[in-house]
Scaffold this motif. Structure first.
Motif, PDB file in Angstrom:
ATOM      1  N   VAL A 159      59.479 -73.875 -13.916  1.00 34.58           N
ATOM      2  CA  VAL A 159      59.959 -72.489 -13.874  1.00 34.58           C
ATOM      3  C   VAL A 159      61.325 -72.453 -13.206  1.00 34.58           C
ATOM      4  O   VAL A 159      62.226 -71.733 -13.624  1.00 34.58           O
ATOM      5  N   ALA A 160      61.483 -73.299 -12.156  1.00 36.50           N
ATOM      6  CA  ALA A 160      62.736 -73.292 -11.406  1.00 36.50           C
ATOM      7  C   ALA A 160      63.895 -73.886 -12.189  1.00 36.50           C
ATOM      8  O   ALA A 160      65.026 -73.425 -12.080  1.00 36.50           O
ATOM      9  N   ILE A 161      63.632 -74.906 -13.026  1.00 35.81           N
ATOM     10  CA  ILE A 161      64.768 -75.594 -13.645  1.00 35.81           C
ATOM     11  C   ILE A 161      65.026 -75.241 -15.105  1.00 35.81           C
ATOM     12  O   ILE A 161      66.136 -75.393 -15.586  1.00 35.81           O
ATOM     13  N   GLU A 162      64.019 -74.773 -15.829  1.00 40.22           N
ATOM     14  CA  GLU A 162      64.247 -74.514 -17.251  1.00 40.22           C
ATOM     15  C   GLU A 162      65.201 -73.335 -17.430  1.00 40.22           C
ATOM     16  O   GLU A 162      64.974 -72.261 -16.877  1.00 40.22           O
ATOM     17  N   PRO A 163      66.267 -73.519 -18.214  1.00 44.46           N
ATOM     18  CA  PRO A 163      67.180 -72.391 -18.408  1.00 44.46           C
ATOM     19  C   PRO A 163      66.535 -71.356 -19.335  1.00 44.46           C
ATOM     20  O   PRO A 163      65.860 -71.721 -20.291  1.00 44.46           O
ATOM     21  N   THR A 164      66.710 -70.097 -19.024  1.00 45.34           N
ATOM     22  CA  THR A 164      66.150 -69.071 -19.906  1.00 45.34           C
ATOM     23  C   THR A 164      67.164 -68.735 -20.999  1.00 45.34           C
ATOM     24  O   THR A 164      68.327 -69.112 -20.939  1.00 45.34           O
ATOM     25  N   ASP A 165      66.671 -68.007 -21.968  1.00 41.94           N
ATOM     26  CA  ASP A 165      67.485 -67.676 -23.131  1.00 41.94           C
ATOM     27  C   ASP A 165      68.653 -66.763 -22.781  1.00 41.94           C
ATOM     28  O   ASP A 165      68.545 -65.920 -21.910  1.00 41.94           O
ATOM     29  N   GLN A 166      69.745 -66.926 -23.492  1.00 46.41           N
ATOM     30  CA  GLN A 166      70.839 -65.965 -23.425  1.00 46.41           C
ATOM     31  C   GLN A 166      70.523 -64.889 -24.461  1.00 46.41           C
ATOM     32  O   GLN A 166      70.588 -65.149 -25.648  1.00 46.41           O
ATOM     33  N   ILE A 167      70.125 -63.741 -24.002  1.00 39.67           N
ATOM     34  CA  ILE A 167      69.783 -62.683 -24.953  1.00 39.67           C
ATOM     35  C   ILE A 167      70.904 -61.661 -25.029  1.00 39.67           C
ATOM     36  O   ILE A 167      71.393 -61.174 -24.011  1.00 39.67           O
ATOM     37  N   CYS A 168      71.308 -61.370 -26.265  1.00 38.92           N
ATOM     38  CA  CYS A 168      72.418 -60.442 -26.466  1.00 38.92           C
ATOM     39  C   CYS A 168      71.986 -59.046 -26.056  1.00 38.92           C
ATOM     40  O   CYS A 168      70.843 -58.670 -26.231  1.00 38.92           O
ATOM     41  N   GLU A 169      72.916 -58.294 -25.531  1.00 35.21           N
ATOM     42  CA  GLU A 169      72.597 -56.898 -25.254  1.00 35.21           C
ATOM     43  C   GLU A 169      72.810 -56.109 -26.537  1.00 35.21           C
ATOM     44  O   GLU A 169      72.107 -56.349 -27.485  1.00 35.21           O
TER      45      GLU A 169
END
Lengths: 282, 210
Positions: A159-169
């Motif tokens: 949870v600490a290291i996995e990058p989360t998605d870049q979600i467009c606004e």
């Protein structure tokens, strides 16, 4: 085990899709945002192929019936459970997906994935083609394992290291490859396509995202040609359609452009109403 | 033949002559180019998913040496059709024929499955009598039943799953084109999942009225 209390605007079981069947007319299907689906699975130590629940937009509610490890990724729709994290949810807790957030799809994973029937090697629901069925209120879904494959500390570390998605606004830019009928469009039309701003139509779904805006002058239709998710086709009305995961395998509309393979997940998270602009890759 | 990149997803060979197309059909059966894990047929094109241009060009050079094998003497599959389709009259009218003539012309030729697409197992059939070539309907139908025998443009076809569609409906067959039970197998066999295959020859036979 979880129980569906409300199906909201849509939820279905999805995985990494079915590959190798396109030449028989079977779309690959699978999670619209593969990266987020993979993240939800990875957080629990699952195989990246494990079936997850794909939650489209708001309104979904599920009740956890027995203590369960759950991971969420993708759009941040659940107010008490941040996307890109995993935790032990106690029996009786209800997860409500009602928080306004950017994006279109959230993913819920359980240890080992959900128990699901497979068609052509995949649990992905494809209602149009009879694979899988629509989930309903009261349906119960079972996880394949009681606990994650990895330790609690392992989950926390991921949870600490996995990058989360870049979600467009509400605005996104995409660089495009030239389509196989690029030359069939006039120079002025090609220019108009990349100079215009396009809005994702409400009439968009897992088969394709329709774009509204300027109307493009359309060349003649072509003999049916293979189509992949990410193909940008221009049908007779001059309003482009971006083929998505459940889209057909062949089509006769001229293709002006292709998305980069890596951009499919980001496009999937662009909700209706989102403004899109494009430019050509060199 | 044109060879071009399909975004970053593979290579499309298009504008294929019939001879090039059939040579490629044999070639893909004996091995795909490096990094290519799947191919898709178009009307006069083939998409090599995952392939790179240079590798495809080398692969094509190997293809040039291969002899086109004679067409497998596979039999001709007879498909029984109940000719009661909703568009029989309108097709007859548009083609300046009687309904009986439409049925005769549709059930006379030996068709070849050119490709599958649109829906799982939906066959695009070559061999439709030119007197039955018609543009698609101006307003597509929302719901066509699986097994519906239809014509569109220069092709005959059979709807394989319930779907919308713009072809002209001539009749119905009991043949199950997409077998979902066989699709559930752990390692599904395409020959069991799909009733027809590319290159297969078929003929329609009017169902004898009881």
């Amino acid at each position: 085990m979880i129980e569906i209390l409300s199906i909201g605007s849509g939820l279905s079981l999805q995985d990494a899709g079915r590959s190798g069947w396109r030449r028989f007319g079977v779309p690959s299907g699978g999670a619209m945002d593969r990266r987020s689906m993979t993240l939800a699975n990875t957080l629990l130590g699952n195989s990246t192929q494990a079936p997850v629940l794909e939650i489209a937009r708001l309104g979904v509610q599920v009740r956890v019936l027995s203590d369960a490890w759950i991971a969420l990724a993708g759009a941040d729709f659940c107010s008490l459970f941040k996307a890109g994290t995993a935790r032990l949810v106690l029996a009786g807790e209800v997860l409500v997906f009602d928080q306004r957030a950017s994006g279109l799809y959230a993913y819920l994973a359980v240890p080992g994935g959900f128990r699901a029937e497979h068609w052509l090697g995949s649990a992905s629901t494809d209602l149009r083609n009879g694979m899988g069925c629509a989930l309903r209120r009261g349906d119960r879904l079972e996880s394949l394992r009681a606990t994650p494959n990895i330790t609690t500390e392992g989950v926390a570390r991921r949870v600490a290291i996995e990058p989360t998605d870049q979600i467009c606004e509400n605005r996104a830019h995409f660089e495009l490859y030239r389509g196989t009928q690029y030359e069939a469009f006039s120079a002025a039309t090609r220019e108009k396509f990349v100079r215009s701003e396009w809005t994702i139509s409400k009439r968009s779904d897992r088969t394709g995202y329709r774009l509204e805006g300027n109307s493009l002058a359309v060349p003649a239709s072509i003999p049916s040609e293979p189509v992949l998710p990410g193909s940008v086709q221009v049908p007779g009305n001059g309003q482009p359609i971006i083929t998505m995961r459940d889209g057909p395998t062949v089509g006769g509309y001229a293709k002006i452009a292709f998305l980069k393979a890596d951009d499919l997940d980001r496009m999937a998270q662009c909700a209706p109403g989102c403004l899109l602009s494009f430019s050509w890759l060199d | 033949m044109k060879c071009r990149i399909y975004g970053d997803r593979g290579v499309l060979l298009s504008s294929l002559s019939e001879a090039e197309r059939s040579r490629l059909l044999h070639r893909v059966e004996s091995g795909l180019p490096p990094a290519c894990d799947e191919y898709v047929l178009g009307y006069d094109s083939i998409l090599l998913i995952g392939a790179q241009t240079i590798a495809v060009q080398e692969w094509l050079e190997q293809t040039n040496g291969t002899e086109v094998r004679a067409i497998k003497p596979s039999g001709c599959r007879i498909i029984e059709v109940d000719y009661t389709g909703a568009d029989l009259d309108s097709v007859a009218q548009a083609c300046n024929l009687t309904v009986t003539e439409v049925i005769e012309l549709h059930s006379a030729p030996v068709y070849t499955v050119r490709m599958m697409g649109f829906s799982p197992g939906f066959p695009y059939l070559d061999g439709l009598d030119p007197r039955l070539h018609l543009d698609r309907r101006s307003s597509p139908r929302d719901h066509i039943l699986p097994g519906t025998v239809a014509i569109g443009g220069a092709h005959a076809g059979i709807y394989s799953v319930a779907s919308p569609g713009g072809w002209h409906l001539l009749g119905h067959t009991e043949l199950n084109l997409f077998n979902l039970d066989a699709a559930r197998d752990l390692d599904p066999d395409p020959a069991q999942v799909f009733a027809l295959s590319v290159g297969q020859r078929i003929r329609f036979q009017p169902m004898s009225t009881p």
